[in-house]
Design a protein around this motif. Structure first.
Motif, short mmCIF file in Angstrom:
data_model
loop_
_atom_site.label_atom_id
_atom_site.label_comp_id
_atom_site.label_asym_id
_atom_site.label_seq_id
_atom_site.Cartn_x
_atom_site.Cartn_y
_atom_site.Cartn_z
N MET A 1 95.33 56.03 20.84
CA MET A 1 95.43 55.89 22.19
C MET A 1 96.75 55.40 22.54
O MET A 1 97.35 54.32 22.16
CB MET A 1 94.65 55.04 22.79
CG MET A 1 94.90 54.84 24.31
SD MET A 1 93.48 53.49 25.08
CE MET A 1 92.32 54.63 25.47
N GLU A 2 97.82 56.35 23.08
CA GLU A 2 99.12 55.96 23.28
C GLU A 2 99.56 55.59 24.51
O GLU A 2 99.60 56.35 25.51
CB GLU A 2 100.19 57.24 22.70
CG GLU A 2 101.47 56.75 22.12
CD GLU A 2 101.87 58.15 21.58
OE1 GLU A 2 103.14 58.48 22.00
OE2 GLU A 2 101.43 58.63 20.62
N MET A 3 99.92 54.43 24.74
CA MET A 3 100.19 54.06 26.08
C MET A 3 101.32 52.82 26.10
O MET A 3 101.44 52.18 25.09
CB MET A 3 98.98 53.21 26.75
CG MET A 3 97.80 54.01 27.13
SD MET A 3 96.46 52.83 27.72
CE MET A 3 95.43 52.96 26.31
N ASN A 4 102.27 52.62 27.23
CA ASN A 4 103.42 51.82 27.07
C ASN A 4 102.88 50.61 27.75
O ASN A 4 103.65 49.86 27.66
CB ASN A 4 104.59 52.64 28.17
CG ASN A 4 104.90 54.07 27.61
OD1 ASN A 4 104.95 54.10 26.36
ND2 ASN A 4 105.33 54.84 28.18
N LYS A 5 101.91 50.59 28.45
CA LYS A 5 101.39 49.49 29.02
C LYS A 5 100.55 48.66 28.20
O LYS A 5 99.97 49.21 27.30
CB LYS A 5 100.55 49.78 30.41
CG LYS A 5 101.15 50.64 31.62
CD LYS A 5 100.85 50.21 32.89
CE LYS A 5 101.60 51.30 33.63
NZ LYS A 5 102.78 50.78 34.14
N GLU A 6 100.68 47.18 28.48
CA GLU A 6 100.22 46.47 27.56
C GLU A 6 98.47 46.32 27.89
O GLU A 6 97.92 46.45 29.05
CB GLU A 6 100.55 44.92 27.96
CG GLU A 6 99.93 43.99 26.72
CD GLU A 6 100.35 42.94 26.64
OE1 GLU A 6 99.76 41.69 26.60
OE2 GLU A 6 101.83 42.35 26.79
N VAL A 132 95.39 67.19 35.69
CA VAL A 132 96.77 67.16 35.66
C VAL A 132 97.29 68.25 34.99
O VAL A 132 98.10 69.10 35.31
CB VAL A 132 97.49 65.87 35.64
CG1 VAL A 132 98.78 65.89 35.53
CG2 VAL A 132 96.73 64.80 36.71
N LYS A 133 96.99 68.08 33.67
CA LYS A 133 97.35 69.35 32.42
C LYS A 133 97.20 70.61 33.08
O LYS A 133 97.66 71.67 32.86
CB LYS A 133 97.07 68.83 31.41
CG LYS A 133 97.56 67.65 30.74
CD LYS A 133 98.12 67.99 29.45
CE LYS A 133 98.84 66.80 28.69
NZ LYS A 133 100.23 66.15 29.15
N SER A 134 95.88 70.83 33.81
CA SER A 134 95.25 72.07 33.98
C SER A 134 96.24 72.67 35.45
O SER A 134 96.11 73.95 35.31
CB SER A 134 94.13 72.20 34.67
OG SER A 134 93.64 71.63 35.93
N GLU A 140 102.64 62.98 30.87
CA GLU A 140 101.35 61.93 30.61
C GLU A 140 100.95 61.09 31.70
O GLU A 140 101.69 60.36 32.16
CB GLU A 140 101.47 61.17 29.19
CG GLU A 140 100.54 60.57 28.53
CD GLU A 140 99.31 61.48 28.06
OE1 GLU A 140 97.97 60.91 28.40
OE2 GLU A 140 99.56 62.32 27.73
N VAL A 141 99.73 61.20 32.20
CA VAL A 141 99.19 60.34 33.26
C VAL A 141 99.16 58.88 32.68
O VAL A 141 98.72 58.64 31.63
CB VAL A 141 97.81 60.87 33.62
CG1 VAL A 141 97.43 59.86 34.70
CG2 VAL A 141 98.09 62.13 34.11
N GLU A 142 99.75 58.06 33.44
CA GLU A 142 99.62 56.47 33.23
C GLU A 142 98.95 56.04 34.16
O GLU A 142 99.26 56.28 35.52
CB GLU A 142 101.17 56.06 32.93
CG GLU A 142 101.91 56.48 31.87
CD GLU A 142 102.05 55.32 30.36
OE1 GLU A 142 101.65 54.21 30.81
OE2 GLU A 142 102.24 55.72 29.69
N PHE A 143 98.24 54.92 34.03
CA PHE A 143 97.51 54.15 34.96
C PHE A 143 98.24 52.96 35.09
O PHE A 143 99.17 52.59 34.31
CB PHE A 143 95.89 54.09 34.64
CG PHE A 143 95.31 55.26 34.50
CD1 PHE A 143 94.88 55.95 35.75
CD2 PHE A 143 95.12 55.93 33.25
CE1 PHE A 143 94.26 57.11 35.66
CE2 PHE A 143 94.45 57.41 33.17
CZ PHE A 143 94.03 57.83 34.47
#
Length: 160
Positions: A1-6, A132-134, A140-143
């Motif tokens: 799981m690659e996310m920039n947010k903690e 979103v990709k479709s 990349e969607v970030e929450f």
């Protein structure tokens, strides 16, 4: 799981306030499965002032099997998507918003999810990302935020 947010990690202290009021509890400490069972973990942390709850009866245990056993599982939930439409082309905005609103069961719940008042499950996050990709978007969607929590499954009480 690659996310920039903690990701807010799951606390080592179990918080009974996080247990949904519909969740079936267990207090059978003689069950050989109780160490790995979320129902037992929840039941053993019930507050002293809880007088009535739906519980699994000890006689449900048949040998080493319990049909109500629920393995402790932790998942990554997301909160909010206030920047979802920042890079969306104007021609896609209305369709995207309406489709996601339908997926999230209507406008009221859509806004609760969008503002982070209601957490998005891993399945909901993936659906939004795939949607979103479709539409041809490569970003990349970030929450807005992420946290770990136990997964509580809602099972019918008439379970056979």
């Amino acid at each position: 799981m690659e996310m920039n947010k903690e990701i807010k990690k799951l606390s080592h202290e179990f918080n009974f306030a996080d247990v949904p009021n519909w969740y079936v509890l267990c207090n059978n400490n003689h069950c050989p499965l109780h160490e790995d069972c979320l129902r037992f973990l929840a039941g053993s942390h019930a507050p002293d002032n809880l007088e009535i709850a739906t519980c699994v009866m000890p006689k449900t245990l048949k040998g080493d099997n319990c049909r109500w056993f629920e393995k402790k599982t932790v998942a990554f939930y997301a909160t909010g998507f206030s920047h979802l439409y920042d890079c969306v082309m104007t021609k896609d905005y209305t369709t995207m918003r309406k489709t996601i609103t339908r997926y999230l069961h209507g406008a009221k719940m859509y806004y609760e999810y969008m503002r982070g008042e209601r957490p998005l499950s891993p399945e909901q996050q993936q659906w939004i990302k795939d949607y979103v990709k479709s539409l041809g978007y490569e970003w990349e969607v970030e929450f807005d935020g992420y946290f770990e929590a136990y997964v509580y499954h809602h099972l019918a009480l008439s379970r056979q």
